[in-house]
Design a protein around this motif. Structure first.
Motif, short mmCIF file in Angstrom:
data_model
loop_
_atom_site.label_atom_id
_atom_site.label_comp_id
_atom_site.label_asym_id
_atom_site.label_seq_id
_atom_site.Cartn_x
_atom_site.Cartn_y
_atom_site.Cartn_z
N ASP A 132 -26.16 -97.53 -76.00
CA ASP A 132 -25.84 -96.17 -75.62
C ASP A 132 -25.02 -96.20 -74.34
O ASP A 132 -25.19 -97.06 -73.50
CB ASP A 132 -27.13 -95.39 -75.37
N LYS A 133 -24.13 -95.20 -74.23
CA LYS A 133 -23.25 -95.19 -73.07
C LYS A 133 -24.03 -95.19 -71.77
O LYS A 133 -23.62 -95.80 -70.79
CB LYS A 133 -22.33 -93.96 -73.13
N SER A 134 -25.16 -94.51 -71.75
CA SER A 134 -25.89 -94.42 -70.49
C SER A 134 -26.55 -95.74 -70.14
O SER A 134 -26.95 -95.97 -69.01
CB SER A 134 -26.95 -93.31 -70.57
N VAL A 135 -26.65 -96.64 -71.09
CA VAL A 135 -27.29 -97.93 -70.84
C VAL A 135 -26.23 -99.01 -70.65
O VAL A 135 -26.44 -99.99 -69.95
CB VAL A 135 -28.21 -98.28 -72.04
N GLU A 136 -25.08 -98.78 -71.26
CA GLU A 136 -24.00 -99.77 -71.21
C GLU A 136 -23.67 -100.15 -69.76
O GLU A 136 -23.53 -101.33 -69.45
CB GLU A 136 -22.76 -99.17 -71.89
N ALA A 137 -23.57 -99.13 -68.90
CA ALA A 137 -23.19 -99.41 -67.52
C ALA A 137 -24.22 -100.30 -66.84
O ALA A 137 -23.86 -101.19 -66.06
CB ALA A 137 -23.03 -98.09 -66.76
N GLN A 138 -25.51 -100.07 -67.11
CA GLN A 138 -26.55 -100.93 -66.53
C GLN A 138 -26.33 -102.38 -66.89
O GLN A 138 -26.42 -103.29 -66.06
CB GLN A 138 -27.94 -100.56 -67.08
N VAL A 139 -26.06 -102.60 -68.19
CA VAL A 139 -25.93 -103.99 -68.65
C VAL A 139 -24.65 -104.61 -68.09
O VAL A 139 -24.65 -105.79 -67.72
CB VAL A 139 -25.97 -104.03 -70.19
N LEU A 140 -23.60 -103.81 -67.97
CA LEU A 140 -22.37 -104.35 -67.36
C LEU A 140 -22.63 -104.75 -65.92
O LEU A 140 -22.21 -105.82 -65.48
CB LEU A 140 -21.25 -103.30 -67.42
N ASN A 141 -23.34 -103.90 -65.18
CA ASN A 141 -23.68 -104.25 -63.80
C ASN A 141 -24.47 -105.55 -63.76
O ASN A 141 -24.23 -106.42 -62.92
CB ASN A 141 -24.51 -103.14 -63.15
N LEU A 142 -25.43 -105.66 -64.67
CA LEU A 142 -26.26 -106.86 -64.72
C LEU A 142 -25.39 -108.09 -64.97
O LEU A 142 -25.55 -109.12 -64.31
CB LEU A 142 -27.32 -106.71 -65.82
N LEU B 116 -20.87 -100.05 -61.26
CA LEU B 116 -20.85 -98.77 -61.97
C LEU B 116 -22.06 -97.96 -61.56
O LEU B 116 -23.12 -98.50 -61.28
CB LEU B 116 -20.89 -99.04 -63.48
N GLU B 117 -21.86 -96.66 -61.51
CA GLU B 117 -23.00 -95.79 -61.18
C GLU B 117 -23.81 -95.54 -62.44
O GLU B 117 -23.70 -94.50 -63.07
CB GLU B 117 -22.51 -94.45 -60.65
N ALA B 118 -24.58 -96.53 -62.82
CA ALA B 118 -25.30 -96.43 -64.09
C ALA B 118 -26.45 -95.44 -63.99
O ALA B 118 -27.01 -95.23 -62.91
CB ALA B 118 -25.84 -97.81 -64.46
N ILE B 119 -26.77 -94.82 -65.10
CA ILE B 119 -27.98 -94.01 -65.18
C ILE B 119 -29.13 -94.98 -65.39
O ILE B 119 -29.09 -95.79 -66.31
CB ILE B 119 -27.93 -93.03 -66.37
N PRO B 120 -30.14 -94.92 -64.53
CA PRO B 120 -31.24 -95.90 -64.69
C PRO B 120 -32.08 -95.57 -65.92
O PRO B 120 -32.00 -94.49 -66.48
CB PRO B 120 -32.04 -95.73 -63.41
N GLY B 121 -32.90 -96.54 -66.32
CA GLY B 121 -33.87 -96.30 -67.38
C GLY B 121 -33.26 -96.26 -68.77
O GLY B 121 -32.09 -96.55 -68.96
#
Lengths: 296, 362, 336
Positions: free
Chosen positions: B210-220, C280-285
């Motif tokens: 999901d787009k909202s999760v994609e950014a987290q994984v990219l950061n990781l 990136l300003e990710a949404i957490p969770g």
């Protein structure tokens, strides 16, 4: 350097969800399936009957009595009547569970081990090996199961061991076929590729990644064969190729009692009722298992 | 917020730079002449075999510590290339050189050793985890295969879980179906890291999220790369993500490299008309400037019956006669920028006249 | 189209689709999934509305409810759904069959699933036309050809004789659009029709849908998870999260001035070239589990502005400007 995992910290899972293994999930689902539960219960009772036969049976299954031949159900001392030699039907049915379950279940167990091994190897290796193995299996598949069993048992000569052997041969092809198709399917999943990419050898991959995912479906399929096996085994005994008189075995009992069907029909069909209930319970349990294992 | 020392996984002895052999100037991975054809119909009476030219002569280098993005549409051979690099498929021909050692050749590096140093994350986070294995065991599997004791391997798995942002005491004993897509992909990343690889192949690794999760994984991924000095091969169809994460980008079309260069140079001034079309086909994020004309007509063709000349020529809006005759080689068209197009010069400077208005493919 | 015109005329100013208080629950022995939790939606005639959301946001379920395509036995529905003045949830089966195809039609992500592999595309479209409009097979075929030309399939006559597997991805998507348009529906429902397509094909299909909508004066509800696609296709966007619409407005308002923290988060977490080298300003969770939804705002556990109120009560919609509204307790925090 240090990593700040600011974006990842609150990935809290639904903590409420209990951590349970796959098999736990299967059994909790199975417990909510009344049909499968009842079927399982009946099978357990019959199994207990077989194990504790000497304590449960009111009389010896072999003691004949010419005076008490072909008594109907409900006779004093013979709650389920007697057979053509005056043996107590109840005792013979209880003792018969031992042999009948043995020759019903053993071939399937043997075929499960051998067939799975063949199928998994064929499916995992794939390619030409697969084609060769599966074509050989197909040759056996071409014969109707009953015919193959009779032919084999006939060729080997009558006897318990030979009938066990011939039934095993009958059940290997269908189990191998199912094992092969499930394994072929699993083999193409990314986690098998990932395991290969980590440098694991084929045997390790089969042991750790394939077995756990294919044995379940093969097992379910095999349990559905138990009913067929019961009926075939009884059939062999009925034809005189399996168990021999005076052994108490349901199929054989059905055979020897068939002349008495006009005299005492209700007693004569009792062995048939037992065979029928065991097979239908096996099928229902295997159906229940199938849907319970379909977690995801 | 947590701090992790370089040797916190107990692998300091094997971590870069001690494993580095040829120095920074030597590519970590060199690929030369990679070919893979799939035969889909055997040759018969007077019939030629039908072949899919999945990868048809690909050369490239992956430099140490960089992120090389690979983009292209379905059938361009990007995923096949990834599988060939891992030897999950056997190439028909071609040479792989890993940090100066030829893979699988005498005196070179063994396949097994190469696989330890190159790991892969797949697109489908669910299919790439064994559903009957706990998360912890899935991650520990690789190290165990390479001889680590089970207790040690599990310890490493827990540390890695922590590092990819999943609390070990909450997740270690869970099963894949109990996790969300993003969490599963973190597990897959941890599993790949467990073998201390130097090169990670990320095959559409964030595409299914999901787009909202994609950014987290990219950061990781960015964090882990710095932490371990990793090199990434980032395969994706999402040009925005590739632009964000890659240092260099390689564009593939029908099994060949169409263009390759530094990310910004390539995005700012694409030299191949296909790259240009790909970039202008990206949906606009400006409501006042919506796309009004599709850059290409028709679908990307199957790599079965290849056209004569340049593979892109039948769809190319700026193709000239020469394009239909000869296949152009990959040639430099700027600093660290190369393309396989006869009209590169004109395309780069926007001077190429649209010769044929997109003839519809039928 | 003249036979339908007279029926439509008196209701011309009414919205084509009106959904209010829609709730959808899926029951299974293990759990109840709260897929949609109070959705209000209107769609004007000739408008393209995009429902934007990620997996499990309830966007596809909402779409399917409009045609009552959900498995009846396991599904609990509450609320009002009216399309073209008719109550969809109360429709008897027979009327429902006529409604599907003639009033509303749907296109899917996988065009192959819409066609039977053993008949040619032309036969299948002709058959649909015959069944719904009671015309001869020949007229049906003529209409199929017309439709193929309408969706810009090159060498249409030849393509009609193709079997589904002979068409490429983009071509079969066009064929499915032709099939959906075969009975001149007034409402086209599109469930991620471009997600499985390649980038260069996706834009072609988006442009085609935009043109067709104008030419045929249809209304379209388009479901997607991709903001770029939403921007390209829509007049209006409704953002869904956790089974509720959290923000809606004209496309410019949502893309350029999002106000709900979730929409804002989506916009800010997009990877792009300009952000290279930055975090990136990710949404957490992760997105909520629809079987165990939090009691308040579904986004609260991931929201940077959340206060106690957010965890306790579901926020109601606050109008921001004109048609632009957002359901959030903390809108003052997201003022530009």
């Amino acid at each position: 350097m240090s990593i700040t995992l600011d974006s990842q910290v609150p990935v809290a899972a639904p903590v409420s969800a209990p951590v349970k293994g796959y098999w736990q999930a299967v059994f909790s689902r199975l417990r909510r399936d009344p049909v499968a539960l009842i079927a399982g219960l009946i099978l357990l009772i019959i199994l207990a009957m077989a194990i504790f036969a000497p304590w449960l049976a009111p009389q010896s299954p072999y003691s004949t009595s010419m005076l008490n031949r072909l008594k109907p159900i409900g006779t004093e001392g013979f709650p389920l009547g007697t057979d053509e030699l005056g043996r107590d039907m109840l005792s013979r049915l209880i003792y018969g569970a031992r042999l009948s379950l043995l020759i019903g279940v053993m071939p399937v167990v043997n075929a499960f081990v051998i067939g799975s091994a063949i199928g998994i190897v064929a499916g995992f290796v794939g390619g030409r090996t697969n084609t060769v193995i599966m074509r050989i299996i197909d040759v056996f598949y071409a014969f109707p199961a009953v015919l193959l069993a009779i032919a084999l048992a006939g060729a080997l000569g009558a006897g318990l061991v030979n009938s066990l052997f011939s039934l095993t041969v009958v059940f290997i092809p269908p189990i191998a076929r199912v094992a092969e198709s499930v394994t072929t399917q699993v083999r193409n999943y990314d986690y098998i590729e990932a395991a290969r990419a980590s440098g694991a050898r084929s045997l390790t991959i089969i042991r750790r990644h394939v077995l756990g995912n294919v044995l379940g479906p093969i097992f379910v399929y095999s349990t559905s064969l138990i009913s067929v096996s019961m009926i075939l085994a009884s059939g062999l005994s009925f034809l005189g190729l399996g168990a021999r008189p005076p052994m108490p075995e349901w199929g054989l009992m059905l055979n020897t009692m068939r002349d008495a069907i006009y005299v005492n029909p209700w007693v004569s069909v009792l062995p048939g009722v037992m065979i029928f209930s065991v097979s239908i319970c096996c099928n229902m349990l295997s159906d229940g298992l199938r849907s319970a294992m379909d977690v995801k | 917020m947590m701090k992790l020392e370089q040797n916190s996984l107990g692998m300091a002895s094997t971590v870069l730079p001690s494993r580095d052999r040829g120095g920074l100037a030597q590519p970590l991975l060199s690929v030369r002449g990679l070919h893979k054809h799939f035969i889909i119909q055997k040759s018969g009476f007077g019939q030629q075999a039908k072949r899919v030219h999945a990868v048809d002569g690909v050369d490239f280098d992956v430099m140490k510590g960089e992120t090389l993005g690979i983009v292209g549409e379905s059938g361009c051979g990007k995923s096949t290339t990834a599988r060939l690099l891992m030897r999950l498929l056997t190439p028909d021909s071609g040479e792989l050189v890993f940090d100066g050692d030829t893979v699988g050749a005498r005196g070179g590096i063994s396949l097994r050793e190469m696989r330890r140093q190159v790991q892969m994350v797949f697109q489908n986070s669910y299919a790439s985890l064994n559903p009957r294995m706990s998360i912890e065991d899935s991650i520990a599997f690789g190290p165990e295969v390479h001889g680590l004791k089970r207790t040690e391997a599990r310890k490493r798995a827990r540390k890695l879980l922590d590092q990819v942002g999943l609390a070990p005491n909450l997740y270690a004993n869970r099963y894949p179906h109990e996790l969300s897509g993003g969490q599963r992909q973190r597990v897959n990343i941890a599993r790949a890291l467990a073998l201390e690889p130097r090169l990670m192949i990320l095959d559409e690794a964030v595409s299914a999220l999901d787009k909202s999760v994609e950014a987290q994984v990219l950061n990781l991924l960015v964090d882990l790369k710095q932490e371990y000095g990793l090199t990434y091969l980032f395969i994706s169809h999402d040009l925005n993500v590739v632009r964000y994460i890659s240092d260099r980008v390689m564009v593939m079309y029908l099994g060949k490299v169409a263009e390759m260069g530094d990310t910004e140079a390539l995005y700012e001034a694409p030299a191949h008309p296909y790259t240009k079309a790909l970039i202008s086909a990206m949906p606009s994020m400006d409501p006042n400037q919506r796309t009004s004309k599709a850059p290409l007509a028709g679908d990307p063709p199957n790599p079965i019956d290849l056209p004569q000349g340049c593979r892109f020529s039948p769809r190319c809006p700026v193709a000239i006669d020469a394009c239909h005759i000869e296949e152009p080689p990959l040639a430099p068209c700027g600093e660290k920028h190369s393309t396989a197009c006869l009209r590169a010069e004109a395309v780069m400077h926007d001077r190429a006249q649209v010769i044929a208005t997109n003839q519809e493919l039928s | 189209m003249n036979q339908t015109a007279e029926i439509v005329a008196p209701q011309q100013d009414q919205p084509l689709v009106q959904v209010s208080g829609l709730e959808v629950r899926f029951k299974s022995p293990d759990r109840t999934v709260h897929a949609v939790n109070g959705v209000d939606l209107t769609l004007k005639r000739g408008e393209i509305l995009t429902i934007l959301g990620e997996s499990g946001s309830g966007k596809s379920v909402t779409l399917r409810t409009l045609m009552r395509l959900l498995p009846e036995r396991r599904t609990q529905l509450k609320g009002q759904v009216s399309v073209d003045g008719r109550d969809v949830l109360a429709m008897p089966q027979r009327e429902l069959r006529r409604f599907r195809g003639r009033t509303a039609a749907m296109i899917f992500q996988e065009p192959m699933l819409a066609f039977d592999p053993v008949f040619t595309i032309g036969q299948q479209i002709a058959e649909t036309v015959c069944r719904h409009e009671g015309v001869s097979h020949k007229e049906g075929l003529a209409r199929a050809l017309e439709l193929f030309e309408l969706v810009r399939i090159p060498s249409a006559r030849r393509r009609l004789a193709n079997y589904p597997h002979e068409l490429s991805g983009g071509m079969s998507q066009r064929a499915m659009i032709a099939l959906a348009l075969s009975c001149r529906p007034r409402l086209l429902l599109a469930d991620e029709p471009t997600t499985a397509l390649d980038a260069t094909v996706q834009i072609q299909i988006l442009l085609l849908l935009r043109e067709l909508q104008r030419e045929l004066d249809m209304s379209v509800i388009f479901v997607t998870h991709d903001m770029g696609v939403a921007n390209e296709i829509s007049d209006r966007i409704a953002v869904m999260y956790g089974g509720r619409i959290v923000e809606t407005g004209k496309v410019g308002e949502i893309i350029a001035q999002p106000r709900h923290p979730y929409t804002l988060g989506l916009m800010n977490s997009r990877a792009s070239g300009e952000l290279k080298g930055q975090r990136l300003e990710a949404i957490p969770g992760s997105p909520p589990d629809l079987a165990t939804l939090p009691s308040g705002c579904a986004f609260a556990p991931r929201c940077p502005y959340a206060i106690d109120t957010c965890h306790d009560s579901v926020p109601i919609a606050h109008t921001i400007e004109g048609q632009h509204w957002a359901a959030c307790h903390r809108l003052e925090q997201t003022q530009p």
